[in-house]
Design a protein around this motif. Structure first.
Motif, PDB file in Angstrom:
ATOM      1  N   GLN A  30      -7.341 -17.741   9.320  1.00 18.17           N
ATOM      2  CA  GLN A  30      -7.546 -16.956  10.566  1.00 18.17           C
ATOM      3  C   GLN A  30      -7.998 -15.788  10.666  1.00 18.17           C
ATOM      4  O   GLN A  30      -8.632 -15.140  11.306  1.00 18.17           O
ATOM      5  CB  GLN A  30      -6.281 -17.323  11.569  1.00 18.17           C
ATOM      6  CG  GLN A  30      -6.408 -16.902  12.908  1.00 18.17           C
ATOM      7  CD  GLN A  30      -5.138 -17.446  13.762  1.00 18.17           C
ATOM      8  OE1 GLN A  30      -4.287 -17.719  13.406  1.00 18.17           O
ATOM      9  NE2 GLN A  30      -5.633 -17.593  15.138  1.00 18.17           N
ATOM     10  N   ALA A  31      -7.417 -15.004   9.634  1.00 21.42           N
ATOM     11  CA  ALA A  31      -7.875 -13.282   9.715  1.00 21.42           C
ATOM     12  C   ALA A  31      -9.293 -13.191   9.587  1.00 21.42           C
ATOM     13  O   ALA A  31      -9.784 -12.151   9.619  1.00 21.42           O
ATOM     14  CB  ALA A  31      -7.052 -12.799   8.418  1.00 21.42           C
ATOM     15  N   THR A  33     -11.313 -14.496  11.351  1.00 25.18           N
ATOM     16  CA  THR A  33     -12.043 -14.838  12.766  1.00 25.18           C
ATOM     17  C   THR A  33     -12.947 -13.570  13.197  1.00 25.18           C
ATOM     18  O   THR A  33     -14.207 -13.556  13.564  1.00 25.18           O
ATOM     19  CB  THR A  33     -10.900 -14.777  13.872  1.00 25.18           C
ATOM     20  OG1 THR A  33     -10.013 -15.958  13.359  1.00 25.18           O
ATOM     21  CG2 THR A  33     -11.493 -15.272  15.212  1.00 25.18           C
ATOM     22  N   LEU A  34     -12.489 -12.349  13.202  1.00 29.40           N
ATOM     23  CA  LEU A  34     -13.027 -11.350  13.579  1.00 29.40           C
ATOM     24  C   LEU A  34     -14.288 -11.070  12.851  1.00 29.40           C
ATOM     25  O   LEU A  34     -15.541 -10.893  13.218  1.00 29.40           O
ATOM     26  CB  LEU A  34     -12.429  -9.856  13.789  1.00 29.40           C
ATOM     27  CG  LEU A  34     -11.497  -9.760  15.126  1.00 29.40           C
ATOM     28  CD1 LEU A  34     -10.724  -8.242  15.273  1.00 29.40           C
ATOM     29  CD2 LEU A  34     -12.363 -10.030  16.205  1.00 29.40           C
ATOM     30  N   PRO A  35     -13.955 -10.932  11.483  1.00 28.99           N
ATOM     31  CA  PRO A  35     -15.227 -10.738  10.450  1.00 28.99           C
ATOM     32  C   PRO A  35     -16.310 -11.568  10.919  1.00 28.99           C
ATOM     33  O   PRO A  35     -17.621 -11.535  10.547  1.00 28.99           O
ATOM     34  CB  PRO A  35     -14.622 -10.860   8.858  1.00 28.99           C
ATOM     35  CG  PRO A  35     -13.423 -10.351   9.176  1.00 28.99           C
ATOM     36  CD  PRO A  35     -12.850 -10.757  10.722  1.00 28.99           C
ATOM     37  N   HIS A  38     -18.277 -11.153  14.035  1.00 21.40           N
ATOM     38  CA  HIS A  38     -19.026 -10.003  13.780  1.00 21.40           C
ATOM     39  C   HIS A  38     -20.409 -10.190  13.151  1.00 21.40           C
ATOM     40  O   HIS A  38     -21.441  -9.950  13.320  1.00 21.40           O
ATOM     41  CB  HIS A  38     -18.362  -8.755  13.116  1.00 21.40           C
ATOM     42  CG  HIS A  38     -17.569  -7.814  13.772  1.00 21.40           C
ATOM     43  ND1 HIS A  38     -17.860  -7.443  15.021  1.00 21.40           N
ATOM     44  CD2 HIS A  38     -16.077  -7.519  13.789  1.00 21.40           C
ATOM     45  CE1 HIS A  38     -16.822  -6.732  15.663  1.00 21.40           C
ATOM     46  NE2 HIS A  38     -15.749  -6.874  14.610  1.00 21.40           N
ATOM     47  N   ASP A  68     -10.215 -17.666  22.324  1.00 19.05           N
ATOM     48  CA  ASP A  68      -9.122 -17.021  22.819  1.00 19.05           C
ATOM     49  C   ASP A  68      -9.449 -15.508  22.154  1.00 19.05           C
ATOM     50  O   ASP A  68      -9.316 -14.644  22.820  1.00 19.05           O
ATOM     51  CB  ASP A  68      -7.780 -17.508  22.377  1.00 19.05           C
ATOM     52  CG  ASP A  68      -6.665 -16.897  22.892  1.00 19.05           C
ATOM     53  OD1 ASP A  68      -5.765 -17.332  23.915  1.00 19.05           O
ATOM     54  OD2 ASP A  68      -6.458 -15.668  22.190  1.00 19.05           O
ATOM     55  N   THR A  69      -9.602 -15.530  20.826  1.00 18.51           N
ATOM     56  CA  THR A  69      -9.797 -14.064  20.154  1.00 18.51           C
ATOM     57  C   THR A  69     -10.894 -13.408  20.787  1.00 18.51           C
ATOM     58  O   THR A  69     -10.877 -12.105  21.205  1.00 18.51           O
ATOM     59  CB  THR A  69      -9.618 -14.301  18.710  1.00 18.51           C
ATOM     60  OG1 THR A  69      -8.468 -14.869  18.386  1.00 18.51           O
ATOM     61  CG2 THR A  69      -9.759 -13.018  17.825  1.00 18.51           C
ATOM     62  N   PHE A  72     -10.957 -11.886  24.124  1.00 22.59           N
ATOM     63  CA  PHE A  72     -10.099 -10.751  24.279  1.00 22.59           C
ATOM     64  C   PHE A  72     -10.720  -9.330  24.051  1.00 22.59           C
ATOM     65  O   PHE A  72     -10.261  -8.439  24.528  1.00 22.59           O
ATOM     66  CB  PHE A  72      -8.887 -10.797  23.183  1.00 22.59           C
ATOM     67  CG  PHE A  72      -7.756  -9.762  23.412  1.00 22.59           C
ATOM     68  CD1 PHE A  72      -6.929  -9.843  24.605  1.00 22.59           C
ATOM     69  CD2 PHE A  72      -7.718  -8.629  22.530  1.00 22.59           C
ATOM     70  CE1 PHE A  72      -5.970  -8.750  24.651  1.00 22.59           C
ATOM     71  CE2 PHE A  72      -6.780  -7.631  22.764  1.00 22.59           C
ATOM     72  CZ  PHE A  72      -5.942  -7.685  23.613  1.00 22.59           C
ATOM     73  N   TYR A  73     -11.711  -9.342  23.065  1.00 25.79           N
ATOM     74  CA  TYR A  73     -12.415  -7.944  22.681  1.00 25.79           C
ATOM     75  C   TYR A  73     -13.705  -7.858  23.500  1.00 25.79           C
ATOM     76  O   TYR A  73     -14.421  -8.693  23.969  1.00 25.79           O
ATOM     77  CB  TYR A  73     -12.485  -8.296  21.346  1.00 25.79           C
ATOM     78  CG  TYR A  73     -11.433  -8.299  20.455  1.00 25.79           C
ATOM     79  CD1 TYR A  73     -10.550  -7.343  19.939  1.00 25.79           C
ATOM     80  CD2 TYR A  73     -10.840  -9.521  20.072  1.00 25.79           C
ATOM     81  CE1 TYR A  73      -9.760  -7.390  19.250  1.00 25.79           C
ATOM     82  CE2 TYR A  73      -9.612  -9.719  19.444  1.00 25.79           C
ATOM     83  CZ  TYR A  73      -8.860  -8.764  19.092  1.00 25.79           C
ATOM     84  OH  TYR A  73      -7.647  -8.731  18.408  1.00 25.79           O
ATOM     85  N   GLY A  74     -14.061  -6.469  23.486  1.00 23.23           N
ATOM     86  CA  GLY A  74     -15.249  -6.197  24.485  1.00 23.23           C
ATOM     87  C   GLY A  74     -16.441  -6.191  23.764  1.00 23.23           C
ATOM     88  O   GLY A  74     -17.645  -6.083  24.157  1.00 23.23           O
ATOM     89  N   SER A  75     -16.386  -6.518  22.350  1.00 22.85           N
ATOM     90  CA  SER A  75     -17.664  -6.511  21.677  1.00 22.85           C
ATOM     91  C   SER A  75     -18.644  -7.246  21.437  1.00 22.85           C
ATOM     92  O   SER A  75     -19.967  -7.396  21.210  1.00 22.85           O
ATOM     93  CB  SER A  75     -17.187  -5.975  20.279  1.00 22.85           C
ATOM     94  OG  SER A  75     -16.889  -4.789  19.888  1.00 22.85           O
ATOM     95  N   PHE A  76     -18.261  -8.755  22.109  1.00 23.19           N
ATOM     96  CA  PHE A  76     -19.198  -9.869  21.715  1.00 23.19           C
ATOM     97  C   PHE A  76     -19.699 -10.311  23.125  1.00 23.19           C
ATOM     98  O   PHE A  76     -19.232 -10.507  24.142  1.00 23.19           O
ATOM     99  CB  PHE A  76     -17.801 -11.059  21.298  1.00 23.19           C
ATOM    100  CG  PHE A  76     -17.379 -10.854  19.940  1.00 23.19           C
ATOM    101  CD1 PHE A  76     -18.116 -10.239  18.753  1.00 23.19           C
ATOM    102  CD2 PHE A  76     -15.953 -10.339  20.120  1.00 23.19           C
ATOM    103  CE1 PHE A  76     -17.487  -9.861  17.733  1.00 23.19           C
ATOM    104  CE2 PHE A  76     -15.286  -9.953  18.927  1.00 23.19           C
ATOM    105  CZ  PHE A  76     -15.955  -9.845  17.641  1.00 23.19           C
ATOM    106  N   ALA A 130     -21.419   0.754  29.928  1.00 25.36           N
ATOM    107  CA  ALA A 130     -20.640   1.686  29.945  1.00 25.36           C
ATOM    108  C   ALA A 130     -19.475   1.607  28.900  1.00 25.36           C
ATOM    109  O   ALA A 130     -19.085   0.463  28.606  1.00 25.36           O
ATOM    110  CB  ALA A 130     -19.725   1.918  31.539  1.00 25.36           C
ATOM    111  N   GLU A 132     -15.667   3.142  26.844  1.00 21.91           N
ATOM    112  CA  GLU A 132     -14.380   4.105  26.841  1.00 21.91           C
ATOM    113  C   GLU A 132     -14.336   4.835  25.958  1.00 21.91           C
ATOM    114  O   GLU A 132     -15.384   4.533  24.739  1.00 21.91           O
ATOM    115  CB  GLU A 132     -13.308   3.221  27.142  1.00 21.91           C
ATOM    116  CG  GLU A 132     -13.109   2.163  28.095  1.00 21.91           C
ATOM    117  CD  GLU A 132     -13.152   3.010  29.701  1.00 21.91           C
ATOM    118  OE1 GLU A 132     -13.091   4.529  29.577  1.00 21.91           O
ATOM    119  OE2 GLU A 132     -13.136   2.487  30.580  1.00 21.91           O
TER     120      GLU A 132
END
Lengths: 166, 447
Positions: A30-31, A33-35, A38, A68-69, A72-76, A130, A132
């Motif tokens: 599961q770790a 997922t983000l890699p 990306h 779900d993951t 949650f994140y703004g990058s995708f 925009a 942050e």
């Protein structure tokens, strides 16, 4: 009932092996997922529903877990009709930049490119959003372009930025 | 006091090719790691860091050695997570360290991993820091090739793998358990504590989470000794039994309406005014400061007449701020609208609340909507007390949320309204609204 219809593979073999090459770094799949997200976004400029299903299969997860993951994140980016442009442009709107003209800069950049914040130019060149705090407050008001950060505090700097995005 | 301070953490910044291993070594790099591995047991390193009274540089100021000591003695696996998710508005010191002196960061990581018996370290770096990511990856590759990372570090019995892991744009992942959840591949929702990460952290194993700057301090403590570290900064306040002292150098980020924005290394305890005047070059255009954020947005605001406050772990509470935070100083000149300032602050926290705890999820959004209303000329005087009531009821301090994001959202509200109440009241009474130019882009953002 088992369905036997063949589904066409969406993620390339190369992408799959790039993702799995990172597996020895982590004790769980599961770790990855983000890699994986990306890598997929880097390749296709958005994360398609097919990609979510196949990442889930690859990592032995439910597609809902990956979704779900991801959400949650703004990058995708998720929608095929609005993938990420060739250049991703973030204009910082957090306090140090905002108080040095960051919001006016965002407005002017978008007006010049004929888009609203969050949109991509018709030629697919640039997506302007925009952001942050980008952690470059000494360059306020700062703009992030595909990882490079510059200070855009003059007409010339704005013109140079627009030129680059054409 | 700060006049003759020789930079230590930033000593290599500006040196040609400072990112390269060869240059780092020529300048004394990895000497501390060699000495540590040769002369000290892991427990002795922990003890030295305890004695140094080093406090975490990431915002909370928790004693680093104590964090390490919380690890259970009978553990078999330990993870070190390096918090490089620097996202507190106004803060960029970790970026400066990673971009300019990546080997200093790696040396700190290696020493901390040895001390905590971690064999794997993950550097959780925010997605936006692309140059820092690339610079660190190059340094990691160099370090593996030189036998500084990997099996048998510098010929010792200690082995260490270091991996970079990229975030994906979420402020909350700077909270240590949010970071851990994110590293596991989940949404970055902070965990309820206990269990603390030292007992059950990433992948359910004992874990230490340390900030980049904290780890760089560890390197210098091992290189120069505990006494050197304790000779810098401010001793504990004898009148405050809860103060643990503010020792060592600190990287202060200065931005906003100043002539020379930048990252300055000074002893803990430099007065805010001295930092702004002497290092930041004073307020732009010869103006006066109106409000100053002393340690990242979450800490709240200082007024001009509070600028003599020393920037240490103990003094800022005395003037109503939450604390030292990340020591990111953001200056706003006399022409700044405090209403607009607070509106943008509330927008940030409403955007970044992770949504897990109701008081924060609802409270940050509510505060933002009230400020938007005030900004558009539709505010009521009683809105100010409503904002204060909301701010006082959300966060770890009133005990209503899991993590400190809500406290960080509340503090700018509390300090702005309590310190600049006249301006808020005058703004509301006049029924004024800001011009379309200054509130236009805000209006479209109320999502």
């Amino acid at each position: 009932m088992a369905e036997t219809t063949e589904r066409k593979q969406y993620l390339t073999d190369e992408l799959r092996s790039q993702i799995l090459a990172l597996a020895p770094r982590y004790p769980t799949k599961q770790a990855l997922t983000l890699p994986a997200l990306h890598l997929v976004q880097h390749t296709y400029r958005y994360v398609a529903p097919e990609a979510i299903v196949e990442i889930a299969e690859l990592l032995e997860l439910a597609p809902a877990q990956v979704l779900d993951t991801m959400t949650f994140y703004g990058s995708f980016f998720r929608t095929p009709d609005a993938p990420l442009g060739e250049y991703r442009v973030w204009v910082c709107r957090s306090l140090p930049c905002c108080m040095c003209g960051g919001e006016e800069l965002l407005d002017r950049l978008c007006t010049r490119l004929g888009i609203r914040p969050g949109e991509t130019t018709a030629d697919g060149k640039a997506t302007v959003e925009a952001a942050e705090c980008l952690g470059a407050c000494e360059l306020a008001p700062c703009v992030w372009v595909n990882g490079e950060v510059c200070k855009v505090d003059s007409e010339q700097a704005l013109e140079a930025l627009i030129e680059r995005l054409r | 006091m700060a006049t003759d301070f020789e930079p230590v953490l930033l000593a290599n910044v500006g040196v040609p090719d400072s990112q390269r291993l060869e240059v780092y070594r020529q300048r004394g790099g990895y000497r501390a790691l060699e000495k540590t591995l040769r002369e000290y047991s892991p427990e002795e390193v922990v003890e030295l860091v305890v004695q140094s009274k080093l406090r975490g540089r990431g915002g909370a100021g928790f004693p680093c050695g104590m964090k390490w000591k919380f690890l259970p003695k009978d553990r078999t696996v330990t993870y070190l997570c390096v918090n490089a998710d620097e996202s507190e508005p106004g803060t960029f010191n970790n970026r400066i360290l990673m971009e300019n002196d990546p080997h200093q960061v790696l040396e700190g990581i290696a020493i901390a991993a040895y001390a905590t018996r971690a064999q794997t370290a993950y550097i959780y770096i925010r997605y936006e820091y692309v140059r820092a990511y690339e610079t660190l990856q190059q340094a990691i590759n160099e370090a593996y090739e030189a036998g500084i990372l990997g099996e048998r570090v510098l010929g010792s019995d200690f082995s260490l793998n270091v991996y970079l892991h990229r975030g994906a744009g979420a402020y909350i992942c700077g909270e240590e358990t949010g970071l851990i959840e994110s590293l596991e591949g989940k949404r970055g929702w902070p965990r309820t504590k206990p269990p603390y990460p030292a007992v059950e952290g990433v992948f359910r194993k004992p874990t230490v989470v340390n900030n980049v700057e904290t780890l760089c301090c560890v390197k210098h403590i091992m290189d120069r000794g505990v006494d050197w570290f304790l000779s810098i900064g401010v001793p504990a306040d004898p009148n405050n039994p809860r103060d643990l002292g503010s020792y060592g150098p600190k990287l202060y980020c200065v931005s906003g309406h100043v002539n020379r924005p930048g990252c300055y290394e000074l002893p803990l305890g430099v007065p805010c005014r001295e930092l702004i005047e002497r290092y930041g070059g004073g307020v732009r255009g010869g103006k006066r400061a109106k409000a100053v954020i002393p340690g990242g947005l979450s800490m709240g605001f200082l007024k001009e007449d509070e600028l003599d406050t020393p920037l240490d772990f103990n003094s800022l509470q005395k003037v109503g701020c939450l604390g030292l935070g990340t020591a990111a100083v953001v200056v706003f000149d006399e022409d700044t609208s405090i209403v607009e300032l607070l509106h943008r602050s509330c927008r940030f926290f409403a955007h970044e609340s992770c949504g897990q705890c109701t008081p924060c999820r609802e409270g940050t959004g509510w505060m933002y909507r009230i400020l938007t209303r005030i900004l558009h000329g539709e505010g009521r005087i009683e809105d100010l007390d409503l904002l204060l009531e909301l701010a006082d009821s959300m966060g770890i301090i009133p005990g209503t949320t899991i993590c400190g994001l809500a406290d960080g959202a509340a503090w700018p509200v509390k300090t702005a309204i309590r310190k600049f109440r006249d301006e808020f009241e005058a703004f509301i009474r006049s029924g004024s609204r800001l011009t379309a130019a200054s509130s236009g882009s805000a209006a479209g953002e109320a999502s």
